[in-house]
Design an enzyme around this catalytic site. Structure first.
Site, PDB file in Angstrom:
ATOM      1  N   ARG A 189      -8.075  15.528   2.683  1.00  0.00           N
ATOM      2  CA  ARG A 189      -8.034  15.890   3.518  1.00  0.00           C
ATOM      3  C   ARG A 189      -6.438  15.548   3.579  1.00  0.00           C
ATOM      4  O   ARG A 189      -5.169  14.863   2.794  1.00  0.00           O
ATOM      5  CB  ARG A 189      -8.954  14.868   4.582  1.00  0.00           C
ATOM      6  CG  ARG A 189      -8.245  13.683   4.787  1.00  0.00           C
ATOM      7  CD  ARG A 189      -9.340  13.034   5.438  1.00  0.00           C
ATOM      8  NE  ARG A 189      -9.385  11.310   4.874  1.00  0.00           N
ATOM      9  CZ  ARG A 189      -8.140  10.978   5.885  1.00  0.00           C
ATOM     10  NH1 ARG A 189      -7.378  11.529   5.650  1.00  0.00           N
ATOM     11  NH2 ARG A 189      -8.913   9.493   5.759  1.00  0.00           N
TER      12      ARG A 189
ATOM     13  N   HIS B 244       0.846  -1.210   0.295  1.00  0.00           N
ATOM     14  CA  HIS B 244      -0.037  -0.321   0.632  1.00  0.00           C
ATOM     15  C   HIS B 244       0.987   1.055  -0.052  1.00  0.00           C
ATOM     16  O   HIS B 244       1.534   1.546   0.908  1.00  0.00           O
ATOM     17  CB  HIS B 244      -0.945  -0.201   1.305  1.00  0.00           C
ATOM     18  CG  HIS B 244      -1.902   1.109   1.398  1.00  0.00           C
ATOM     19  ND1 HIS B 244      -3.343   0.271   1.380  1.00  0.00           N
ATOM     20  CD2 HIS B 244      -1.992   2.054   0.932  1.00  0.00           C
ATOM     21  CE1 HIS B 244      -4.118   1.829   1.095  1.00  0.00           C
ATOM     22  NE2 HIS B 244      -3.515   3.519   0.924  1.00  0.00           N
TER      23      HIS B 244
END
Length: 467
Positions: A292, A208
């Protein structure tokens, strides 16, 4: 720059934003629930406004209360932090309609990118590679079966509106797909109010990897390199580092440049993160974009020297991006771990309670972002994150040793309170992790090895669901 910013969050991220505002000469106002009346952010802010009782839906997820708090304190902007309303396009639009600057992307951009299916379609058109599967939601189980047959098993069924590791089911055989499809749709409706799902190839042995970007409202953008976030429990991150280890420089550069191109082409503004899965052959596949600041932003700040919250504030105020790509020169390695009030031996179940002792580590090149203190009560209402410990070193081996040293100094004690510190130290001691060869299957492998009566595990060959 703004005169007053309302911080629409709690915990360590509220403190992080408060400190950045204060450094820029911006007055701060924080919101708080009844459970957080004695929090560090409340004590340090210029103003504080109670917005409701402890349950988050009546406080930190109450958009109307946030807007009223901003009016009370005369704020011009709202910083949502991460979680809660930070990626709620409706809240961003409500802010705009009330004359408040939402520190994040424009509402219409956030709406398009917050929907995983829509984001996949946009990024596919921008040329980003996707895992094989459906770009649009699959409306029936028959359509899901057809997609899965075309791409091959295993597959993963994902909620289009999903997030936080929820709304995903791995399916390893055709016989299991109908039930998994129905179960995932039902869960998506219950959790997100949206039952749309899509199907994609489930990647095993995956890493990831994510890319931090900054984009302004004038068409400028930079990337700040990569982070590896493969160490996850319940599909949520435990250890993060920058840059991503054990990948070629060419792959890292390509992922970062591709991510920035995608962000600019969809009109993204602010600080955002594009997430990818990288397979054993270093092929990468776009997963999602987070609109964000990320929990793990400190590791990027430590290797680049760029204060990401400062940049968020400047961009939201309309200032052209203050960095050019050639000025971003990552140096060294930073590693961060999350210290959660959880018991790894019970499936990382939360362990609320009063902290009788709380002594964070110190020392050179060690950063601790925390709202904890002796006497603080870890309640049952919110995320269990207590602290983030991040370290920097000129190379990865020293960075890992430095983090191990820091965790050895961290003292947390209270009746019934357990933390993830012992488990993170097991991660740091793992041979595959030390070599940078770990995948998203690492935590499951370590848990399996610790189970009573478990044989010595073979190297992991599968990863948890594509988060």
């Amino acid at each position: 720059m703004f005169e007053t910013v309302l911080i629409a969050n709690r915990g360590e991220i509220a403190l992080r934003v408060l400190r950045a505002c204060r450094e820029l000469g911006v007055r701060t106002a924080v919101v708080y629930s009844a459970a957080d009346a004695d929090s560090a952010a409340v004590r340090l802010a210029d103003r504080a406004v109670c917005i409701g009782p402890a349950p988050s839906r009546r406080s930190y997820l109450n958009a109307a209360a946030m807007v009223e708090a901003a009016r009370q304190v005369g704020a011009q902007a709202v910083h949502p932090g991460y979680g809660f309303l930070s990626e709620d396009a409706d809240f961003a639009e409500i802010c705009a309609l009330n004359g408040l600057t939402f520190i994040g992307p424009r509402p219409e951009v956030m709406a398009a990118l917050g929907d995983k299916s829509s984001a996949r379609a946009l990024m596919s058109r921008a040329g980003l590679p996707l895992p094989d599967g459906s770009v649009e939601p699959v409306p029936t189980v028959e359509a899901a079966v057809e997609v899965a047959a075309g791409i091959g098993y295993p597959v993963i069924v994902k909620a289009a509106a999903g997030g936080g590791g929820r709304g995903m089911t791995v399916v390893r055989s055709p016989a299991d797909l109908p039930r998994a499809y129905a179960r995932t749709r039902a869960a998506a409706q219950a959790v997100f109010g949206d039952d749309r799902v899509y199907v994609e190839r489930y990647l095993t042995d995956a890493r990831h990897v994510e890319v931090q970007v900054l984009c302004d409202g004038h068409g400028n953008g930079v990337h700040l390199g990569t982070r590896d976030c493969s160490v996850q429990r319940r599909h949520q991150k435990l250890v993060e580092e920058a840059p991503a280890p054990a990948l070629s420089a060419g792959t890292l550069d390509t992922i970062a440049e591709t991510a920035l191109r995608g962000a600019l082409e969809v009109g993204f503004t602010g600080a955002g993160t594009l997430e990818f899965l990288v397979d054993a052959a270093e092929r990468f596949h776009f997963l999602e974009i987070n609109c964000r600041i990320q929990v793990e932003h400190p590791v990027t700040e430590m290797v680049t020297g760029v204060d990401l919250v400062h940049e968020q504030l400047h961009i939201a105020a309309g200032v052209p991006l203050r960095w050019r790509q050639e000025e971003i020169r990552p140096h060294g390695v930073a590693v961060e771990c999350r210290v959660n009030a959880e018991d790894p031996d019970r499936g990382f179940a939360p362990t609320p309670g009063r902290l009788d002792r709380f002594v964070p580590p110190g020392g050179p090149f060690t950063r601790v972002d925390t709202h904890g203190r002796p006497g603080y009560v870890v309640g049952p209402h919110y995320d269990s994150l207590l602290a983030k410990v991040a370290v920097w070193a000129p190379d990865r081996e020293l960075a890992l040793d430095r983090l191990e040293r820091a965790l050895g100094e961290f003292e947390v004690a209270g009746p019934g309170v357990r933390t993830t510190i012992p488990f993170v130290r097991r991660v740091l001691d793992d041979a595959e992790f030390r070599k940078g060869r770990h995948t998203t299957g690492l935590v499951d492998r370590l848990l399996a090895a610790a189970a009573p009566g478990s044989p010595d595990p073979a190297p992991a060959t599968t990863a948890p669901p594509n988060a």
